[in-house]
Design an enzyme around this catalytic site. Sequence first.
Site: not given
Length: 202
Positions: A14, A65, A90, A93, A109
């Site tokens: 993509n 994260r 992957m 957020l 998606h």
Amino acid sequence: MSRLGILISGRGSNMLALADAVAEGRVPGAEIAVVISDHTDAPGLALARERGLKTLVVERSGRARVEHDRETIARLKEHGVDLVCLAGYMRLLSVDFIEAFRQRILNIHPSLLPSFPGLDAHHQAIEHGVKWTGCTVHFVDETLDGGPIIAQQAVPVLDDDTVETLSARILIEEHKLYAAAVALVVGGAYEIKGRRVRAKMS
Ligand code: GRF
């Protein structure tokens, strides 16, 4: 000029489709500022470099994260990014990331959301027995694959489909849909009312 930051974790098809669309003038007013991977070994990184795109790795492994996102946000800002395109990225957020680019983060998606969010969307669709699935480009908010929908394309599920054959058929549509959705957002001729993203008449 809208400066795109593309985030990848894997093969990057993509990302390449967006790069092609920008290079071919199908996303007027956009340029790709940087491609960032959260893994050093993402195959898409080499493909981006071959295209002459600026690439960076913000390694995720072993990092919380919030801290990882903080560095990614800093890199995006350093590169003057104003629109973030997740392309097979992957990692979920953090709220900090979403707030730093509120309504400026897009994701693609491989299902017709809200059906089959999360992982293994093709498998979920086949197992559920739906006759149509497809792909969705949406704004990213705090929900999993749940933000306002920008564009969708339906794809039939055939009786003898496997995850591989169905993914391949959807992927062709993903590449077209993502470029069209980014062009809409970059062009700015849309409005968001509640969950609805609608083209704005000039
Ligand atoms: C695509 O199917 C996309 O919809 C999903 O992850 C896959 C990424 O593929 N979010 P690629 O890395 O863009 O080839």
